[in-house]
Design a protein around this motif. Structure first.
Motif, PDB file in Angstrom:
ATOM      1  N   ALA A  90       0.831  -1.208   0.000  1.00  9.79           N
ATOM      2  CA  ALA A  90       0.000   0.000   0.000  1.00  9.79           C
ATOM      3  C   ALA A  90       0.865   1.256   0.000  1.00  9.79           C
ATOM      4  CB  ALA A  90      -0.936  -0.009   1.204  1.00  9.79           C
ATOM      5  N   GLU A  94       0.629   4.245  -2.738  1.00 10.30           N
ATOM      6  CA  GLU A  94       0.184   5.576  -2.309  1.00 10.30           C
ATOM      7  C   GLU A  94       1.252   6.644  -2.474  1.00 10.30           C
ATOM      8  OE1 GLU A  94      -1.488   5.273   1.626  1.00 10.30           O
ATOM      9  OE2 GLU A  94      -2.680   3.516   1.071  1.00 10.30           O
ATOM     10  N   ALA A 161      -4.417  -4.591   0.856  1.00 15.73           N
ATOM     11  CA  ALA A 161      -3.433  -3.639   0.329  1.00 15.73           C
ATOM     12  C   ALA A 161      -3.769  -3.216  -1.094  1.00 15.73           C
ATOM     13  CB  ALA A 161      -2.037  -4.248   0.382  1.00 15.73           C
ATOM     14  N   SER A 162      -4.380  -4.104  -1.875  1.00 14.98           N
ATOM     15  CA  SER A 162      -4.682  -3.796  -3.269  1.00 14.98           C
ATOM     16  C   SER A 162      -5.742  -2.714  -3.409  1.00 14.98           C
ATOM     17  CB  SER A 162      -5.136  -5.062  -4.008  1.00 14.98           C
ATOM     18  OG  SER A 162      -4.078  -6.003  -4.084  1.00 14.98           O
ATOM     19  N   SER A 164      -5.531   0.052  -2.249  1.00  8.79           N
ATOM     20  CA  SER A 164      -4.808   1.304  -2.457  1.00  8.79           C
ATOM     21  C   SER A 164      -4.650   1.605  -3.940  1.00  8.79           C
ATOM     22  CB  SER A 164      -3.432   1.243  -1.783  1.00  8.79           C
ATOM     23  OG  SER A 164      -2.646   0.203  -2.342  1.00  8.79           O
ATOM     24  N   ARG A 169      -6.803   4.943   0.748  1.00  2.00           N
ATOM     25  CA  ARG A 169      -5.559   5.093   1.509  1.00  2.00           C
ATOM     26  C   ARG A 169      -5.623   4.153   2.712  1.00  2.00           C
ATOM     27  NH1 ARG A 169      -2.735   9.148  -0.564  1.00  2.00           N
ATOM     28  NH2 ARG A 169      -1.259   9.096   1.181  1.00  2.00           N
ATOM     29  N   GLN A 171      -2.658   2.536   3.905  1.00  4.73           N
ATOM     30  CA  GLN A 171      -1.306   2.295   4.418  1.00  4.73           C
ATOM     31  C   GLN A 171      -1.273   2.245   5.935  1.00  4.73           C
ATOM     32  OE1 GLN A 171       1.553   5.174   3.049  1.00  4.73           O
ATOM     33  NE2 GLN A 171       3.140   4.536   4.486  1.00  4.73           N
TER      34      GLN A 171
END
Length: 253
Positions: A90, A94, A161-162, A164, A169, A171
């Motif tokens: 992430a 980002e 995580a994908s 992102s 957001r 992270q």
């Protein structure tokens, strides 16, 4: 096929380079490993004292707790040792750093997942294997269950995580999700209500990381189901990644 051939040849070297990168500070490396071993052991001691006073809680005994913890921490440790890059995916998306890796002539997703090795994960894995050795479990069942559970964890964090890549957001959410999944995976299913149990078997797959792998080791069954669920979660996570990558626009791009 040529790209995958290069990847399989390069993967051991990539893991070695990540290990050497973590080893640049040997004192910090061993401090991180020992910190996890000591932390897990101290918490186990606390629960040992608890179970001396209450030998069984809703059918759950101290021996069950030890095996559940060994499987859960082993799965998380294996994740961080082999595929720890998923926890930094992430951030790459980002911050726009993901674009640096896109032109490389190797399969992108396995490469990104191998970009990070956490010494704390090695500490969890070392602690888990030591406990399993002390318990005298069947190693074939235990190792199969550990790998299956780590696939579940990998698929879950890859899917999270994908998001992102889709503009969300997340992270700062990943460490919270990691800590929460650890907590849910190390408690017995009997303490939860049916609705919570259903959630921890599906959207938040905590039971597939601790209690169910532990049961598979004891009973010698359920490994195929565990692996099937793990591969299914990994497929969903991979699909979320590739679909998100098709529409990904780096910040400022």
């Amino acid at each position: 096929m040529e790209a995958w051939s290069r990847w399989f040849r390069a993967w051991p070297l990539l893991l070695r380079s990540r290990f050497l990168e973590a080893w640049q500070d040997p004192l910090g490396f061993w401090a991180s490993v020992l910190a996890r071993v000591i932390n897990n052991s101290l918490w186990l001691l606390v629960f040992y004292l608890f179970f001396l006073r209450f030998p069984e809680v809703r059918g759950f005994r101290f021996e069950d707790l030890v095996l559940t913890w060994a499987m859960a921490f082993g799965a998380f440790g294996l994740l961080q040792a082999l595929w720890g890059g998923v926890l930094g995916l992430a951030r790459l998306a980002e911050t726009g750093e993901l674009e640096v890796h896109l032109p490389l002539p190797v399969p992108l997703l396995p490469y990104l997942l191998s970009l990070r090795l956490q010494p704390t994960g090695l500490g969890d894995l070392l602690w888990s294997l030591s406990v399993l050795a002390l318990l005298g479990v069947n190693w074939f069942y235990a190792l199969c269950a550990l790998v299956g559970a780590s696939l579940v964890a990998l698929g879950f964090f890859l899917a999270l995580a994908s998001t992102s890549l889709w503009g969300l957001r997340v992270q700062n959410l990943l460490p919270v999700a990691y800590a929460g999944l650890v907590q849910f995976a190390t408690w017995p299913p009997s303490v939860y209500k049916p609705t919570i149990k259903a959630l921890l078997l599906s959207l938040i797959p905590a039971f597939w990381l601790g209690p169910l792998p532990a049961r598979a080791v004891v009973e010698g069954s359920g490994l195929a189901t565990l692996w099937g669920f793990g591969l299914g979660f990994l497929t969903l996570g991979s699909l979320a990644f590739w679909l998100g990558l098709r529409r990904y626009i780096a910040p400022g791009g």
